[in-house]
Design a protein around this motif. Sequence first.
Motif, PDB file in Angstrom:
ATOM      1  N   LYS A 195       0.831  -1.197   0.000  1.00 19.89           N
ATOM      2  CA  LYS A 195       0.000   0.000   0.000  1.00 19.89           C
ATOM      3  C   LYS A 195       0.871   1.254   0.000  1.00 19.89           C
ATOM      4  O   LYS A 195       0.620   2.205  -0.735  1.00 19.89           O
ATOM      5  N   LYS A 196       1.924   1.245   0.802  1.00 15.67           N
ATOM      6  CA  LYS A 196       2.831   2.387   0.870  1.00 15.67           C
ATOM      7  C   LYS A 196       3.536   2.577  -0.465  1.00 15.67           C
ATOM      8  O   LYS A 196       3.661   3.705  -0.955  1.00 15.67           O
ATOM      9  N   ALA A 197       3.973   1.495  -1.066  1.00 17.03           N
ATOM     10  CA  ALA A 197       4.654   1.590  -2.360  1.00 17.03           C
ATOM     11  C   ALA A 197       3.725   2.162  -3.424  1.00 17.03           C
ATOM     12  O   ALA A 197       4.131   3.008  -4.235  1.00 17.03           O
ATOM     13  N   LYS A 205       4.537  14.681 -11.412  1.00 16.98           N
ATOM     14  CA  LYS A 205       4.875  14.810 -12.824  1.00 16.98           C
ATOM     15  C   LYS A 205       3.776  15.556 -13.567  1.00 16.98           C
ATOM     16  O   LYS A 205       4.052  16.387 -14.426  1.00 16.98           O
ATOM     17  N   LYS A 206       2.523  15.280 -13.219  1.00 13.13           N
ATOM     18  CA  LYS A 206       1.409  15.977 -13.858  1.00 13.13           C
ATOM     19  C   LYS A 206       1.461  17.461 -13.541  1.00 13.13           C
ATOM     20  O   LYS A 206       1.233  18.308 -14.401  1.00 13.13           O
ATOM     21  N   LYS A 245       1.886   6.780  -6.750  1.00 10.36           N
ATOM     22  CA  LYS A 245       0.810   7.722  -7.071  1.00 10.36           C
ATOM     23  C   LYS A 245       1.280   9.163  -6.861  1.00 10.36           C
ATOM     24  O   LYS A 245       1.010  10.038  -7.680  1.00 10.36           O
ATOM     25  N   LYS A 246       2.010   9.401  -5.779  1.00 15.99           N
ATOM     26  CA  LYS A 246       2.511  10.742  -5.499  1.00 15.99           C
ATOM     27  C   LYS A 246       3.466  11.208  -6.589  1.00 15.99           C
ATOM     28  O   LYS A 246       3.422  12.360  -6.997  1.00 15.99           O
TER      29      LYS A 246
END
Length: 61
Positions: free
Chosen positions: A37-39, A50-51, A44-45
């Motif tokens: 989950k942390k990975a 990047k976006k 996602k972060k």
Amino acid sequence: MEKMTYLSAKTKENIKKIDKQEQELTLRTPSKKISVKKALNDIKKTKVNKKEINKTVQKER
């Protein structure tokens, strides 16, 4: 019969290669378990960052 002997030998050779790679991987990988989950949250972060960078670059153009 000759083909079966050849295939058997190649299979044994590949098994040895895989075992060697697994051993190398276990030596390099820390024994500490990583939370999936942390990975995923970390990934996602980085995608969000990047976006945001792309948005700022496009605004500057």
